[in-house]
Design a protein around this motif. Structure first.
Motif, PDB file in Angstrom:
ATOM      1  N   GLU A  26       0.845  -1.208   0.000  1.00  0.00           N
ATOM      2  CA  GLU A  26       0.000   0.000   0.000  1.00  0.00           C
ATOM      3  C   GLU A  26       0.868   1.242   0.000  1.00  0.00           C
ATOM      4  OE1 GLU A  26      -3.256   0.069   2.747  1.00  0.00           O
ATOM      5  OE2 GLU A  26      -3.664   2.186   2.396  1.00  0.00           O
ATOM      6  N   GLY A  70      -6.249  -1.220   0.068  1.00  0.00           N
ATOM      7  CA  GLY A  70      -6.083  -0.476   1.331  1.00  0.00           C
ATOM      8  C   GLY A  70      -6.795   0.878   1.255  1.00  0.00           C
ATOM      9  N   CYS A  71      -6.897   1.437   2.434  1.00  0.00           N
ATOM     10  CA  CYS A  71      -7.644   2.694   2.558  1.00  0.00           C
ATOM     11  C   CYS A  71      -7.161   3.750   1.552  1.00  0.00           C
ATOM     12  CB  CYS A  71      -7.500   3.243   3.966  1.00  0.00           C
ATOM     13  SG  CYS A  71      -8.280   2.221   5.204  1.00  0.00           S
ATOM     14  N   TRP A  94      -4.092   9.168   4.056  1.00  0.00           N
ATOM     15  CA  TRP A  94      -3.024   9.106   5.064  1.00  0.00           C
ATOM     16  C   TRP A  94      -2.405  10.464   5.336  1.00  0.00           C
ATOM     17  CZ3 TRP A  94      -4.009   5.162   7.647  1.00  0.00           C
ATOM     18  CH2 TRP A  94      -4.368   3.954   7.070  1.00  0.00           C
ATOM     19  N   ASN A 169     -12.202  -1.138  -1.314  1.00  0.00           N
ATOM     20  CA  ASN A 169     -11.423  -1.694  -0.213  1.00  0.00           C
ATOM     21  C   ASN A 169     -12.394  -2.022   0.927  1.00  0.00           C
ATOM     22  OD1 ASN A 169      -8.904  -2.333   1.185  1.00  0.00           O
ATOM     23  ND2 ASN A 169      -9.444  -0.557   2.439  1.00  0.00           N
ATOM     24  N   GLU A 170     -12.366  -1.306   2.007  1.00  0.00           N
ATOM     25  CA  GLU A 170     -13.244  -1.601   3.153  1.00  0.00           C
ATOM     26  C   GLU A 170     -14.351  -0.556   3.241  1.00  0.00           C
ATOM     27  OE1 GLU A 170     -10.467  -1.717   6.372  1.00  0.00           O
ATOM     28  OE2 GLU A 170      -9.663  -3.663   5.773  1.00  0.00           O
ATOM     29  N   GLU A 284      -6.267  -9.120   2.932  1.00  0.00           N
ATOM     30  CA  GLU A 284      -5.456  -8.421   3.940  1.00  0.00           C
ATOM     31  C   GLU A 284      -5.536  -9.234   5.217  1.00  0.00           C
ATOM     32  OE1 GLU A 284      -6.349  -3.755   2.799  1.00  0.00           O
ATOM     33  OE2 GLU A 284      -5.870  -4.248   4.869  1.00  0.00           O
ATOM     34  N   TRP A 290      -1.670  -2.219  11.611  1.00  0.00           N
ATOM     35  CA  TRP A 290      -0.662  -1.184  11.473  1.00  0.00           C
ATOM     36  C   TRP A 290      -0.929  -0.077  12.519  1.00  0.00           C
ATOM     37  CZ3 TRP A 290      -1.105  -0.122   5.471  1.00  0.00           C
ATOM     38  CH2 TRP A 290      -1.004  -1.332   4.788  1.00  0.00           C
ATOM     39  N   HIS A 292      -1.233   3.751  13.145  1.00  0.00           N
ATOM     40  CA  HIS A 292      -1.363   5.053  12.486  1.00  0.00           C
ATOM     41  C   HIS A 292      -2.431   5.861  13.234  1.00  0.00           C
ATOM     42  CE1 HIS A 292      -4.590   2.686  10.839  1.00  0.00           C
ATOM     43  NE2 HIS A 292      -3.806   2.027  10.025  1.00  0.00           N
TER      44      HIS A 292
HETATM   45  O1  AHR Z   1      -4.030  -0.258   8.674  1.00  0.00           O
HETATM   46  C1  AHR Z   1      -4.007  -0.295   7.283  1.00  0.00           C
HETATM   47  C2  AHR Z   1      -5.377  -0.460   6.766  1.00  0.00           C
HETATM   48  O2  AHR Z   1      -6.011  -1.598   7.333  1.00  0.00           O
HETATM   49  C3  AHR Z   1      -5.552  -0.680   5.278  1.00  0.00           C
HETATM   50  O3  AHR Z   1      -5.264   0.438   4.500  1.00  0.00           O
HETATM   51  C4  AHR Z   1      -7.005  -1.052   5.273  1.00  0.00           C
HETATM   52  O4  AHR Z   1      -7.391  -1.789   4.154  1.00  0.00           O
HETATM   53  C5  AHR Z   1      -7.202  -1.812   6.580  1.00  0.00           C
HETATM   54  O5  AHR Z   1      -8.220  -1.255   7.340  1.00  0.00           O
END
Ligand code: AHR
Length: 500
Positions: A26, A70-71, A94, A169-170, A284, A290, A292
């Motif tokens: 990502e 991913g987001c 991000w 994605n989500e 995923e 992760w 963040h």
């Molecule tokens: O923490 C990363 C994120 O986790 C990804 O971008 C997303 O798809 C998932 O929620």
């Protein structure tokens, strides 16, 4: 105390799909820029890709990489990342600037160098269904229309033939920009699928799904005819806001019913008669999410110190221990036990953040999870076969991160065999933090060479770091297999026993 394992290679349960050892990349922190793509670094090739990273990926035979999120993808416009002039954009997801020097052409080139399939996730947040289908035109049409011509003008005369695509994605999550309701989702995926398949009917489409009836049932009812896959995601040790990794025992607690979401999805697919048409891409997964802070949850961080700098904590190699390796092996065993339905999985992510490989200016660190992929990609057979033990399996009471107690199986086992030769390969995980475990194999034949490959470190919290290699694979020749042969599995270890 030992466990007798009866393995019969003739009782085949399914194909051990190589696509289960896929990965995810990502545009987040140092995964792309400073990760796989590091122009100017002496270790990078003429295209700016880190050659040490590529060699490491080839060694574990990465079969597929999902990109660009991913987001991130929910506010990404792919046309910003192609062409001679690349315009840096502010990545609203991000909250950093993306230079766009790594785009579709670079991604496909990277996959060709690794020898893996590209898998593109499209923007169903702020993007349009037309933008998605234009992306398919750019990648897969030989020469018709403006986007194929654009690819040719950018130097790629031949179409990329990208086979795997996902819509969104989500988009079910409050954290996703451009999130959708279940009703909106079913309609959007159906219309996007029609457009993308009109461009290239040969692509295999997935869409973001959940182990949740409200979200997924409408998706399957409305779009099942267009989909080859549904995408599931899961992280167990959630750390987006607080960087407090679960300890070893708590990590083992997460192995309890590790494939619960697959069971639920299987039920939904079966209820609609789709279980033989649609497969699951677990695209995923990772024991730990992760870190963040202050972007997924409101109020959002205002000072960069509050939301950007903490991302560097993902680079702390001390938090990648045998817990991550043991959990990952249990997950892969579970997906292989569901190999009739789960046919792709993508470790999240591959490079940096919580990835299997960590890059620094002068080299790479192969974290504990990297070696799990080395064992699974290179030491197991291509068929999942039946395994039975007459005695009850040993269990272990562990305390979860929430303080609750769980009883988990001490061992996690998967038997495999080969289509083109005799013998078996057993994936055998001993989760126990302190105690070794003994297994006794009961195989139909004797006299074959037994070799034990063990991934371990001196301690359950062992890890690899720059200038420090505590975790790795050792090979032990156990001589010729004999009925009743006892094999010892060390504590907190991932093992593959080959009898060939
Ligand atoms: O923490 C990363 C994120 O986790 C990804 O971008 C997303 O798809 C998932 O929620």
């Amino acid at each position: 105390m030992f466990l007798t394992l009866e393995i019969d290679p003739r009782r085949v349960k399914g194909v051990r799909d190589p696509m289960l050892y896929g990965h995810f990349l990502e545009h987040f922190h140092r995964q792309v820029y400073g990760g796989v793509f590091d122009p100017g670094n002496p270790l990078s090739d003429e295209d700016g890709f880190r050659t040490d990273v590529i060699e490491a990926m080839k060694k574990i035979r990465v079969p597929v990489i999902r990109w660009p999120g991913g987001c991130f993808v929910s506010t990404y416009h792919w046309t910003d990342g192609v062409g001679k002039e690349r315009t840096p954009v502010f990545d609203k997801t991000w909250r950093v600037e993306d230079p766009n020097t790594f785009g579709t052409d670079e991604f496909v080139k990277l996959c060709r160098k690794i020898g893996c399939e590209p898998y593109i996730c499209t923007n169903a947040g702020t993007g349009s269904i037309e933008e998605m289908s234009d992306w398919v035109e750019y990648c897969n049409l030989p020469s018709e229309g403006r986007f194929a011509r654009m690819r040719i003008a950018n130097g790629a005369l031949e179409p990329y033939r990208v086979k795997y695509w996902s819509v969104g994605n989500e988009n079910y999550g409050h954290w996703e920009l451009g999130a959708k309701s279940a009703g909106e989702w079913a309609r959007l995926v159906g219309e996007a699928a029609k457009l993308m398949l009109h461009v290239d009917p040969a692509i295999e489409l997935s869409a973001a799904a959940l182990a949740d009836l409200d979200w997924t049932y409408g998706l399957l009812k409305n779009c099942g005819q267009y989909l080859k896959w549904i995408s599931l995601h899961q992280y167990w040790d959630m750390m987006p806001e607080k960087h407090e990794p679960a300890d070893y025992e708590a990590a083992m607690a997460y192995t309890d019913r590790i494939d619960r979401s697959v069971e639920i999805a299987r039920g939904m697919l079966t209820s609609l008669g789709l279980e033989n048409k649609i497969s699951i891409a677990f695209d995923e997964w990772n024991l730990r999410s992760w870190h963040h802070p202050r972007v997924h949850s409101f109020p959002y961080g205002t000072e960069k110190e509050s939301y950007l700098s903490p991302r560097d904590k993902n680079d702390d190699n001390r938090t990648y221990t045998m817990a991550d390796a043991v959990f990952s092996a249990c997950f892969l065993n579970a997906m292989n036990r569901n190999c009739d339905l789960v046919r792709m999985a993508n470790f999240s992510p591959l490079v940096n953040t919580r990835g299997a490989i960590m890059t620094y200016r002068d080299g790479i660190v192969l974290r504990s999870t990297y070696h799990v992929f080395d064992l699974f990609a290179n030491k197991l057979g291509d068929k999942v076969v039946d395994l039975f033990h007459p005695e009850p399996a040993p269990t272990w009471r562990v305390k979860g991160k929430d303080g609750g107690e769980k009883k988990v199986g001490t061992l996690d086992l998967l038997a495999t065999a080969w289509s083109d030769r005799k013998g078996i390969a057993l994936s055998a995980v001993n989760k126990h933090a302190q105690e070794a475990a003994e297994i006794v194999l009961a195989l139909p034949e004797e006299g074959r060479r037994a070799t034990l490959y063990t991934l371990n470190g001196p301690d359950k919290d062992s890890c690899n770091d720059i200038g420090r290699n505590e975790v790795g694979i050792t090979e032990t020749d156990l001589g010729l297999y004999r009925k009743g042969m006892k094999i010892t599995l060390p504590p907190h270890s991932v093992n593959v026993l080959q009898i060939v």
